[in-house]
Design an enzyme around this catalytic site. Structure first.
Site, PDB file in Angstrom:
ATOM      1  N   TYR A  53       0.964  -1.380  -0.173  1.00  0.00           N
ATOM      2  CA  TYR A  53      -0.103  -0.098  -0.049  1.00  0.00           C
ATOM      3  C   TYR A  53       0.830   1.257   0.052  1.00  0.00           C
ATOM      4  CZ  TYR A  53      -2.982   3.668   1.833  1.00  0.00           C
ATOM      5  OH  TYR A  53      -3.742   4.899   1.981  1.00  0.00           O
ATOM      6  N   GLY A  60      -5.822   5.649   0.108  1.00  0.00           N
ATOM      7  CA  GLY A  60      -7.052   5.855   0.871  1.00  0.00           C
ATOM      8  C   GLY A  60      -8.170   4.906  -0.127  1.00  0.00           C
ATOM      9  N   HIS A  81      -2.058  15.944  -2.274  1.00  0.00           N
ATOM     10  CA  HIS A  81      -3.371  15.834  -2.339  1.00  0.00           C
ATOM     11  C   HIS A  81      -3.710  16.147  -1.011  1.00  0.00           C
ATOM     12  CE1 HIS A  81      -2.965  11.895  -0.872  1.00  0.00           C
ATOM     13  NE2 HIS A  81      -4.289  12.119  -0.250  1.00  0.00           N
TER      14      HIS A  81
END
Length: 492
Positions: A53, A60, A81
Site C-alpha cells: 500500500y 485511501g 492531495h
C-alpha cells in the site's frame, strides 16, 4: 545544557516537554541497523512484485488503482492531495513534539523508511525549525494526514515553517536553520504522514498540563482550608479508605501531607461546602481518570503508528489499522472531563474566598478598600468566563464519527480534535488555578489568619514572593500566570 533524547530508549512525556526548544536527538547503531534492515526488506518485497500500500497503489479509497511507477514521483502523489488544511497553525511546541514522536515511531524499524528520513528529523529537532501545520483537516483515522502532510512538505522545502519564531517560506526556513531539503520516495512520504503522532503529542502535553493543575489544586485547597480555619477531618484516612477509591485514597494522603499541622479555628461550620469537604473525592476521581490517561499515553508513546508494517524476520508486510487513534481519542475526552470538573472546583473555591458571607468576614472581593478598590473582581469574572469556555467545549469528540473517503474511512476516531482541544482546555485550567492562587495570596493581605500548617506556609511563601498585594488595583493577568508558575514550581 541541551536536553538529550535517545531514539533507542523509551520516549517520555518529559522529552516532549523539552522539545519546545532545540534538543539533541541520537539514533545509534541499533536504530540504524533495524531501520536499514526494514528498508532493505522493502526493496526485496518490491523486487518480488508484491503489493505494498502506498508504494505500488494509490491512497485511501483509491487503493485499487496503481500508483505512479517512479517511487520518487510517488512522494508527490502522496503529499500533494493532502495540502487541504485550514485554520491557524498548530502551536509550534506541539508541532515539534509531534515530529519527535514521529521520529521515535519510525526508528522502531517497522515502517520501511529510508535512514536519511530519521537523520533529517534528528537534525531538525536540534534547530529552531518548526513546520507550519494547519489545525483543521484531519479526522485521525488514517493518521493525522493533513497536518503531517504539511510537515513533510515543509521538510522538503515546500509550504511554510518557522525559525526563531518567525514564519516564512519553508525553503527559506531550511536555509536559515542550516538544513537541507529532505528527499522522499512514496514509502518515506507515507511513513511520515500515516500515523497519529500529532494526536499522541497533543494528548501527552495535555496530560502533563492537566496533571500539573491537578497537583496545584490539591495544594491550594489545603491552603484555603487553612486560611479559613476549617476542620481537616474531611481528609481523614479512615474516611477515605472507607470510600474505597484508589484515587481518593492517594489524593487524601497527599493533601494530608500538605495540611499536616493545620489547627482548626473552631469558628467554621461543622461541615464545609462541597468545594472543600468533597475535594478529595472529586480530585481523587480525577486521579483515577488521569491514571487511565497515563496508561493510554504511555502505550501511544511506546507504539508504532503506521500502515503497512514490515517484519523482515517473518518475510511479512502486514496491512492494518495502527494509524487509528481511538485510544488517545477516548483518553483526551476523559482529560476534557477532568479539566472541566477540576476547573469547576477551583472556580467555586475562588467564589467562596471572595464572598464576605462565607470567608469569615474578609472584605468583599478581597478588596483592600472596597468601593475605592475592587480586588479580585476582574479576576473572578475572568475565571468564570474561562470555566464557561472549558465547559462549552467539553462535548466528547470521540463519539462524533461519520463516514468519509468513499466509505473507506467509514468510522473515524477524531483523536487529534480531542487531543488538541484537551490541551487548549488544560491551558485555560492553568489560568483558573493561577486566579485562585492570587486570591489566596490576597486573602492573607486583607486579614485572613496566617496558615498554621508548614505545607500551607510553603505555598503562601511562594505566592507572596511571586505576587505583590493588590493595593491599589492594577491589571492582574501577569500575576495570574506568575502565581500558577509559583505553585507548579513547588512540585519540581
Amino acid at each position: 545544557m541541551t536536553p538529550e533524547v535517545d531514539l533507542a530508549a523509551p520516549l517520555r512525556i518529559a522529552d516532549l516537554l523539552a522539545a519546545r526548544d532545540p534538543i539533541r536527538v541520537t539514533a545509534g547503531a541499533a536504530v540504524r541497523d533495524r531501520v536499514g534492515a526494514a528498508r532493505a526488506f522493502l526493496s526485496k518485497v518490491l523486487g518480488d512484485d508484491r503489493a505494498v500500500y502506498g508504494s505500488t497503489t494509490g491512497f485511501g479509497a483509491l487503493v485499487g488503482y496503481a500508483g505512479r511507477a517512479d517511487l520518487r514521483d510517488q512522494a508527490d502523489n502522496t503529499l500533494a492531495h493532502l495540502g487541504a488544511g485550514h485554520g491557524p497553525d498548530i502551536d509550534p511546541h506541539v508541532a515539534r513534539a509531534t515530529l519527535l514522536v514521529r521520529a521515535w515511531s519510525l526508528a522502531r524499524g517497522a515502517s520501511g523508511v529510508s535512514p536519511h528520513v530519521i537523520d533529517a528529523l534528528v537534525a531538525m529537532l536540534g534547530t529552531t525549525f518548526v513546520p507550519a501545520m494547519p489545525r483543521y483537516g484531519s479526522v485521525g483515522a488514517s493518521g493525522d494526514l493533513i497536518p503531517l502532510g504539511a510537515a513533510a512538505q515543509a521538510l522538503r522545502g515546500r509550504g511554510h515553517a518557522y525559525v526563531l519564531g518567525e514564519r516564512m517560506p519553508a525553503a527559506e526556513a531550511l536555509r536559515s536553520a542550516g538544513l537541507e531539503p529532505l528527499p522522499l520516495d512514496g514509502r518515506d512520504a507515507l511513513a511520515l504522514v500515516n500515523g497519529t503522532s500529532l494526536t499522541t503529542a497533543a494528548a501527552a502535553l495535555a496530560l502533563a498540563c492537566t496533571r500539573a493543575a491537578h497537583r496545584a489544586v490539591q495544594r491550594l485547597t489545603g491552603l484555603l482550608a487553612d486560611l479559613l480555619g476549617s476542620d481537616p477531618q474531611f481528609l481523614d484516612e479512615r474516611l477515605l479508605r472507607a470510600f474505597g477509591h484508589p484515587g481518593a485514597i492517594a489524593v487524601g494522603a497527599a493533601m494530608r501531607g500538605f495540611t499536616a499541622g493545620l489547627t482548626p479555628s473552631g469558628q467554621r461550620p461543622l461541615q464545609e461546602p462541597y468545594s472543600l469537604r468533597c475535594s478529595p473525592q472529586l480530585l481523587g476521581a480525577a486521579e483515577d481518570a488521569l491514571r487511565y490517561a497515563d496508561g493510554v499515553v504511555a502505550a501511544d508513546l511506546g507504539g508504532v503508528s503506521d500502515n503497512p508494517l514490515f517484519f523482515p524476520g517473518d518475510d511479512a508486510v502486514v496491512h492494518g489499522g495502527n494509524f487509528f487513534g481511538q485510544p488517545a481519542a477516548f483518553a483526551a475526552d476523559v482529560l476534557s472531563m477532568v479539566v472541566a470538573q477540576v476547573g469547576n472546583l477551583a472556580e467555586r473555591q475562588l467564589d467562596l474566598l471572595v464572598d464576605p458571607h462565607r470567608n469569615n468576614g474578609l472584605p468583599p472581593m478581597l478588596a483592600a478598600g472596597p468601593g475605592q478598590q475592587h480586588g479580585l473582581q476582574g479576576v473572578q469574572l475572568a475565571a468564570t468566563a474561562l470555566i464557561a469556555e472549558i465547559r462549552r467545549d467539553a462535548m466528547p469528540a470521540s463519539m462524533q464519527s461519520l463516514p468519509t473517503n468513499l466509505h473507506n474511512q467509514d468510522v473515524i476516531p477524531l483523536g487529534n480534535q480531542a487531543a488538541l482541544r484537551a490541551l487548549d482546555q488544560a491551558r485555560l485550567l492553568r489560568l483558573i488555578v493561577g486566579s485562585l492562587a492570587v486570591g489566596l495570596r490576597q486573602a492573607v493581605y486583607v486579614g485572613a489568619r496566617p496558615p498554621t500548617a508548614p505545607g500551607s506556609r510553603e505555598v503562601l511563601d511562594a505566592l507572596t514572593a511571586a505576587v505583590p498585594p493588590i493595593d491599589p488595583d492594577r491589571p492582574l493577568e501577569d500575576d495570574v500566570r506568575r502565581a500558577a508558575d509559583a505553585v507548579e514550581e513547588l512540585e519540581r
